[in-house]
Motif scaffolding. Structure first.
Motif, PDB file in Angstrom:
ATOM      1  N   ASP A 148      17.941 137.493  12.033  1.00  0.00           N
ATOM      2  CA  ASP A 148      18.512 138.237  11.271  1.00  0.00           C
ATOM      3  C   ASP A 148      19.238 137.508   9.889  1.00  0.00           C
ATOM      4  O   ASP A 148      20.179 136.876   9.876  1.00  0.00           O
ATOM      5  CB  ASP A 148      20.502 138.752  11.317  1.00  0.00           C
ATOM      6  CG  ASP A 148      21.048 139.393  11.158  1.00  0.00           C
ATOM      7  OD1 ASP A 148      20.664 140.039   9.726  1.00  0.00           O
ATOM      8  OD2 ASP A 148      22.541 139.603  10.579  1.00  0.00           O
ATOM      9  N   ASP A 192      19.223 136.811   6.898  1.00  0.00           N
ATOM     10  CA  ASP A 192      20.239 137.872   5.496  1.00  0.00           C
ATOM     11  C   ASP A 192      20.988 138.510   5.739  1.00  0.00           C
ATOM     12  O   ASP A 192      22.069 138.879   5.428  1.00  0.00           O
ATOM     13  CB  ASP A 192      19.385 138.489   4.569  1.00  0.00           C
ATOM     14  CG  ASP A 192      18.565 140.116   5.400  1.00  0.00           C
ATOM     15  OD1 ASP A 192      19.189 139.750   6.555  1.00  0.00           O
ATOM     16  OD2 ASP A 192      18.249 140.446   4.811  1.00  0.00           O
ATOM     17  N   LYS A 201      21.961 141.108   6.965  1.00  0.00           N
ATOM     18  CA  LYS A 201      22.082 142.575   6.715  1.00  0.00           C
ATOM     19  C   LYS A 201      23.006 143.016   8.267  1.00  0.00           C
ATOM     20  O   LYS A 201      23.440 144.479   8.077  1.00  0.00           O
ATOM     21  CB  LYS A 201      20.747 142.798   6.934  1.00  0.00           C
ATOM     22  CG  LYS A 201      20.605 144.157   6.330  1.00  0.00           C
ATOM     23  CD  LYS A 201      19.237 144.632   6.364  1.00  0.00           C
ATOM     24  CE  LYS A 201      18.106 144.503   7.513  1.00  0.00           C
ATOM     25  NZ  LYS A 201      16.705 145.255   7.351  1.00  0.00           N
TER      26      LYS A 201
END
Length: 153
Positions: free
Chosen positions: A94, A96, A98
């Motif tokens: 993960d 990023d 998100k």
């Protein structure tokens, strides 16, 4: 806004330990799932947490449940971590953040460290249990108890 007990988990995708595109619909809504967010691969607390899930992974499988870990680490980091500690379950990258935003996982230590939160999701894709604590050792017993409760219903 954080996902809470009673919320339906939205569909998501992420890169898994194998470098494949993981689609949440392959598991969520089909079997109980323990989805745990942790700060970082190869840190003492995160290693202890991952190894506790590894050591009792069969208990979750016996209940028909799956375990998946999520952190902001890279695919290469997850692969090394998985190999080093022989983790039998998927880790999702993960990088990023998100998924952290989707689930509403808070940061800790004044926003400097990604939070440690475990979600237990039932066969309908609904969150049945949320445990937010930086105490890594407390997540497994609480998650296992929550899965047992789902299966007993």
């Amino acid at each position: 806004m954080a996902l809470a007990i009673g919320d339906k988990v939205p569909q998501f995708t992420a890169t898994d330990t194998n470098g494949a595109n993981f689609d949440s619909t392959t598991i969520i809504g089909k079997k109980p799932l323990v989805l745990y967010f942790y700060p970082k691969d190869n840190t003492p607390g995160c290693t202890a947490q991952a190894c506790s899930f590894r050591d009792q992974y069969e208990d979750f499988l016996d209940l028909g449940a799956e375990v998946i870990g999520v952190s902001g680490d890279s695919l290469a980091s997850h692969q090394k971590f998985t190999k080093q500690y022989k983790l039998p379950f998927l880790l999702l990258s993960d990088s990023d953040r998100k998924l952290r935003r989707l689930f509403g996982v808070p940061t800790s230590l004044f926003g400097m460290l990604p939070g440690r939160v475990t979600y237990v999701i039932d066969t309908e894709g609904v969150v049945q249990y949320v445990f937010n604590s930086m105490l890594a050792g407390q997540h497994l017993p609480k998650a296992l108890a929550a899965v047992k409760k789902i299966v007993a219903q």
